[in-house]
Design an enzyme around this catalytic site. Structure first.
Site, PDB file in Angstrom:
ATOM      1  N   GLY A   1     -70.504 -12.972   8.544  1.00 18.89           N
ATOM      2  CA  GLY A   1     -69.526 -13.674   9.381  1.00 18.89           C
ATOM      3  C   GLY A   1     -69.194 -12.851  10.602  1.00 18.89           C
ATOM      4  CB  ALA A   2     -71.263 -10.263  12.271  1.00 18.71           C
TER       5      ALA A   2
ATOM      6  N   GLY B   1     -64.571 -10.511  12.154  1.00 23.30           N
ATOM      7  CA  GLY B   1     -65.726  -9.704  12.551  1.00 23.30           C
ATOM      8  C   GLY B   1     -65.528  -9.069  13.915  1.00 23.30           C
TER       9      GLY B   1
ATOM     10  NE  ARG C   1     -56.924 -25.226  -0.502  1.00 22.73           N
ATOM     11  CZ  ARG C   1     -56.469 -24.816  -1.672  1.00 22.73           C
ATOM     12  NH1 ARG C   1     -56.223 -23.550  -1.863  1.00 22.73           N
ATOM     13  NH2 ARG C   1     -56.267 -25.670  -2.653  1.00 22.73           N
TER      14      ARG C   1
ATOM     15  NE  ARG D   1     -57.513 -22.540  -8.229  1.00 19.60           N
ATOM     16  CZ  ARG D   1     -56.600 -21.978  -9.021  1.00 19.60           C
ATOM     17  NH1 ARG D   1     -55.798 -21.063  -8.546  1.00 19.60           N
ATOM     18  NH2 ARG D   1     -56.456 -22.353 -10.271  1.00 19.60           N
TER      19      ARG D   1
ATOM     20  CG  ASN E   1     -65.929 -19.890  -0.200  1.00 22.81           C
ATOM     21  OD1 ASN E   1     -66.387 -19.341   0.793  1.00 22.81           O
ATOM     22  ND2 ASN E   1     -64.802 -20.588  -0.169  1.00 22.81           N
TER      23      ASN E   1
ATOM     24  CG  ASN F   1     -59.089 -15.274   1.337  1.00 25.58           C
ATOM     25  OD1 ASN F   1     -59.130 -14.347   0.543  1.00 25.58           O
ATOM     26  ND2 ASN F   1     -58.366 -15.253   2.438  1.00 25.58           N
TER      27      ASN F   1
ATOM     28  CG  HIS G   1     -55.885 -12.140  -0.786  1.00 23.20           C
ATOM     29  ND1 HIS G   1     -54.827 -11.529  -0.155  1.00 23.20           N
ATOM     30  CD2 HIS G   1     -56.440 -12.962   0.132  1.00 23.20           C
ATOM     31  CE1 HIS G   1     -54.762 -11.969   1.100  1.00 23.20           C
ATOM     32  NE2 HIS G   1     -55.728 -12.845   1.293  1.00 23.20           N
TER      33      HIS G   1
END
Length: 334
Positions: free
Chosen positions: A17-18, A23, A98, A104, A111, A137, A193
């Site tokens: 995800g640079a 990033g 999200r 969820r 993901n 996340n 988290h």
């Protein structure tokens, strides 16, 4: 880059995800030596999805324009087998955010499509000692997915970030007590988290004094804990975008402490695979107090757990168990 005699060999740092917001805040600090030290050259190995490669090329131009003495080379790719090749450190930042109306389970599934192949790629090509930090996340369970798909790597090498919560907890306590953040030691973030996390002040000190002697219980339970847990939402509300620079800074702190060690007599919070310490179900990637030395972390043992703490710690463990069940059902982990 010319290497002076006696300088260290470059290490390979993979970042996913640079080209994203985190990033962008992270790469320049890694290249400047903030993460691994001012004497450690780095090779950045940057992964992005194909549509973001053009934006990533722009970030690479800027990295080069900084002429960082420690930046030995940059690799970019949309293939994890290229980006993770021989990586000594891997910061998995890219994730599916999200979206409105998403449950969820949907988020975990989306993901899984990212972290399962990344775990498999790390397993195939990364250094056998790679240190992995998941920032994207839901970080704890994304780390579990990656870990479970990398069976040839030591499961302890997979961690998730609760350091942003830890740093937020320090800062809120510093503000309340009117002390500098440097006065505060040994806060713990237990668990996930997420909004079930438990910022624990029972062992924390402010200038050596017990933190809970300096603040009232009501404030601690009713204001402090929810403020720390919901800080991310407050930032989105104010900024119109999620916390990026503070998340990047926390990722640097997490990796720096893991690689270079924590100060004597102090601990920090990292989400690491539970070994059953404090009755937390084994294998969950759970926030614990840890000390780091010689590139290894260990969970701080023997802390007294009050009934209040126990209830909070179990609630966040239960949420992580539910997430683990969900990704098992989706076939993402065994």
């Amino acid at each position: 880059m010319t290497m002076n005699q006696g300088t260290k060999q470059p290490v390979r740092v993979a970042v996913t995800g640079a080209a994203g917001q985190i990033g962008y805040s992270l790469l320049f600090r890694i290249a400047a030596g903030d993460m691994l030290g001012k004497d450690q050259p780095v090779i950045l190995q940057l992964l992005e999805i194909t549509p973001a490669l053009k934006a990533l090329a722009g970030v690479v131009m800027e990295l080069r324009d900084c002429a960082f003495p420690l930046l030995a080379d940059i690799v970019t790719s949309d293939d994890p087998l290229v980006a993770f090749k021989d990586a000594d450190y891997a910061l998995l930042v890219g994730a599916m955010p999200r979206k409105a109306g998403m449950e969820r389970g949907d988020l975990l599934g989306a993901n899984g499509g990212i972290f399962k192949p990344q775990g498999e790629a790390l397993n195939k090509v990364a250094s056998r000692d790679v240190k992995v930090l998941v920032v994207g996340n839901p970080a704890n369970t994304n780390a579990l997915i990656a870990q479970q798909n990398a069976p040839d790597l030591d499961p302890k090498q997979f961690t998730a970030m609760v350091r942003l919560d830890h740093n937020r907890a320090i800062s809120q306590l510093a503000e309340k007590t009117g002390q500098p953040v440097s006065a505060i030691k040994n806060i713990t973030i237990w668990g996930n988290h997420s909004s079930t996390q438990y910022p624990d002040l029972s062992q924390a000190t402010v200038n050596g004094q017990p933190a809970l002697d300096l603040v009232d219980r009501e404030w601690y339970e009713k204001e402090y804990i929810p403020t720390v847990a919901k800080r991310g939402a407050a930032i989105i509300e104010a900024r119109g975008a999620s916390s990026a620079a503070s998340a990047a800074s926390a990722a640097i702190d997490h990796m720096r402490d893991w690689a270079l060690g924590t100060p004597e007599g102090e601990w920090v919070s990292m989400a690491v695979p539970s070994d059953g310490s404090y009755g937390i179900p084994e294998g969950l990637i759970y926030g614990f107090p840890v000390r780091c030395r010689n590139g290894q972390y260990e969970i701080v043992q023997g802390l007294e757990i009050s009934d209040f703490s126990r209830q909070k710690m179990d609630a966040t463990a239960k949420e992580l168990e539910e997430e683990r069940e969900e990704v098992r059902r989706l076939g993402l982990v065994k």
